[in-house]
Write a protein that holds these residues in place. Structure first.
Motif, PDB file in Angstrom:
ATOM      1  N   LEU A 202     -17.029  16.753  39.199  1.00  0.00           N
ATOM      2  CA  LEU A 202     -16.526  17.532  38.076  1.00  0.00           C
ATOM      3  C   LEU A 202     -16.405  16.714  36.796  1.00  0.00           C
ATOM      4  O   LEU A 202     -16.675  17.221  35.708  1.00  0.00           O
ATOM      5  CB  LEU A 202     -15.161  18.130  38.440  1.00  0.00           C
ATOM      6  N   THR A 203     -16.027  15.438  36.903  1.00  0.00           N
ATOM      7  CA  THR A 203     -15.776  14.651  35.699  1.00  0.00           C
ATOM      8  C   THR A 203     -17.016  14.472  34.822  1.00  0.00           C
ATOM      9  O   THR A 203     -16.956  14.748  33.612  1.00  0.00           O
ATOM     10  CB  THR A 203     -15.180  13.272  36.061  1.00  0.00           C
TER      11      THR A 203
ATOM     12  N   ILE B 263     -18.409  19.095  27.222  1.00  0.00           N
ATOM     13  CA  ILE B 263     -17.759  18.921  25.914  1.00  0.00           C
ATOM     14  C   ILE B 263     -18.782  18.466  24.879  1.00  0.00           C
ATOM     15  O   ILE B 263     -18.819  18.968  23.743  1.00  0.00           O
ATOM     16  CB  ILE B 263     -16.605  17.914  26.029  1.00  0.00           C
TER      17      ILE B 263
ATOM     18  N   LEU C  96     -17.703  17.720  33.024  1.00  0.00           N
ATOM     19  CA  LEU C  96     -16.798  17.996  31.905  1.00  0.00           C
ATOM     20  C   LEU C  96     -17.171  17.186  30.666  1.00  0.00           C
ATOM     21  O   LEU C  96     -17.147  17.697  29.544  1.00  0.00           O
ATOM     22  CB  LEU C  96     -15.356  17.682  32.316  1.00  0.00           C
TER      23      LEU C  96
END
Length: 331
Positions: free
Chosen positions: A306-307, A314, A310
């Protein structure tokens, strides 16, 4: 040896040709369908439902080469006079976008999300320059491990698939002109194949501008990769080895694209020859985009952490919004 290689490649190439023909047939029959998007969808459907057959894998892999040849031939349809009129502005936008993207992703990944230095660098290169190719080139120059590169590649491919679907829809919803959409996609999206596919899904004009803008971004790969090599020089590895890695991953078809564009704009090709080149390029793109579809694996997307997603999300939202505002104002 050549005959044996042809026998190995033939089944996969035949499968690409079958789906390419089906894509064009469906696009001709159903109003509003774009053959290139259908080609990607067909490849992705087969890859995720039944998988890629072993007997077809070698031929399907040739799709990457077909895409490069198609981009080279696309140079024949580019007007250098038009590019010259907007070229300096596009180059400036590309340089600013790449520089800001590399710095922003590095800071975001390290300072906000606490990712490792090398993982942050791979994400910055992959999302700011030319997707998987940039990540692979930089991985070689900074001696990143295989797990880090695999994670970044999965993240980039995830967003390649998402943006390939969403950007043409956004372009239609925003009523962007072909030039506006092409430059926007070329500045914002990641890998060359999806950028070209999204551009041509909008219009031929958008396809050409998307490709020109994206190739301009690709040309910065060498500069960024050498910069990373110098930065991580203390980690080991010879300078010559690192420079060879950069050259190996550098998109050399960019040179062919420029040569064909110069030849065509010099008036050395007849109108019949230009029409034939355009037809061949169209079919090469369709074949390549079927192969591109086979690279879209939902299982790999689910496994992506997930990191990194993300961080790249962004970056993508910010860059897309800013470049859209600039492009609609300037073009």
């Amino acid at each position: 040896m050549a005959r044996q290689s042809l026998r190995t490649l033939a089944p996969g190439l035949a499968l690409l040709a079958l789906f390419a023909l089906l894509a064009h047939t469906l696009a001709d029959v159903i109003p509003g369908l774009n053959a290139l998007i259908v080609a990607v969808a067909l490849g992705a459907l087969v890859a995720n439902v039944v998988g890629t057959p072993d007997w077809a894998a070698p031929g399907i892999a040739v799709g990457a080469l077909l895409l490069e040849v198609g981009i080279v031939l696309l140079g024949a349809s580019v007007s250098l006079a038009e590019v010259q009129a907007s070229g300096p502005l596009v180059i400036l936008l590309v340089v600013l976008t790449v520089a800001a993207g590399v710095v922003a992703v590095e800071l975001l990944a390290r300072r906000v999300f606490g990712l490792s230095d090398k993982m942050s660098s791979l994400l910055a290169a992959g999302s700011s320059i030319c997707g998987v190719s940039a990540a692979a080139a930089v991985a070689g120059t900074i001696d990143a491990d295989g797990d880090q590169l695999t994670h970044v590649v999965a993240t980039v491919l995830l967003f390649d698939a998402v943006t390939l679907l969403l950007f043409p829809l956004a372009g239609d919803a925003l009523a962007l002109s072909g030039k506006q959409f092409g430059v926007w996609a070329g500045l914002s999206m990641f890998s060359t194949g999806p950028v070209a596919a999204a551009g041509f899904a909008h219009s031929p004009v958008a396809g050409r501008w998307a490709t020109v803008t994206k190739l301009t971004r690709n040309s910065l790969l060498g500069v960024v990769a050498v910069g990373y090599a110098a930065r991580y020089a203390s980690d080991g590895g010879t300078s010559n080895a690192k420079l060879r890695q950069v050259w190996t991953e550098f998109p050399k078809f960019l040179v062919g694209f420029l040569v064909v564009a110069v030849v065509a704009n010099a008036g050395l090709l007849s109108s019949a020859a230009l029409a034939s080149i355009d037809t061949v390029a169209d079919w090469l793109f369709t074949l390549a985009f079927v192969g591109l579809g086979f690279d879209i694996r939902l299982s790999e997307m689910r496994d992506t952490g997930l990191t990194p997603v993300l961080v790249v999300l962004i970056h993508l939202v910010a860059v897309s919004a800013l470049t859209l505002a600039v492009v609609t104002t300037l073009f």
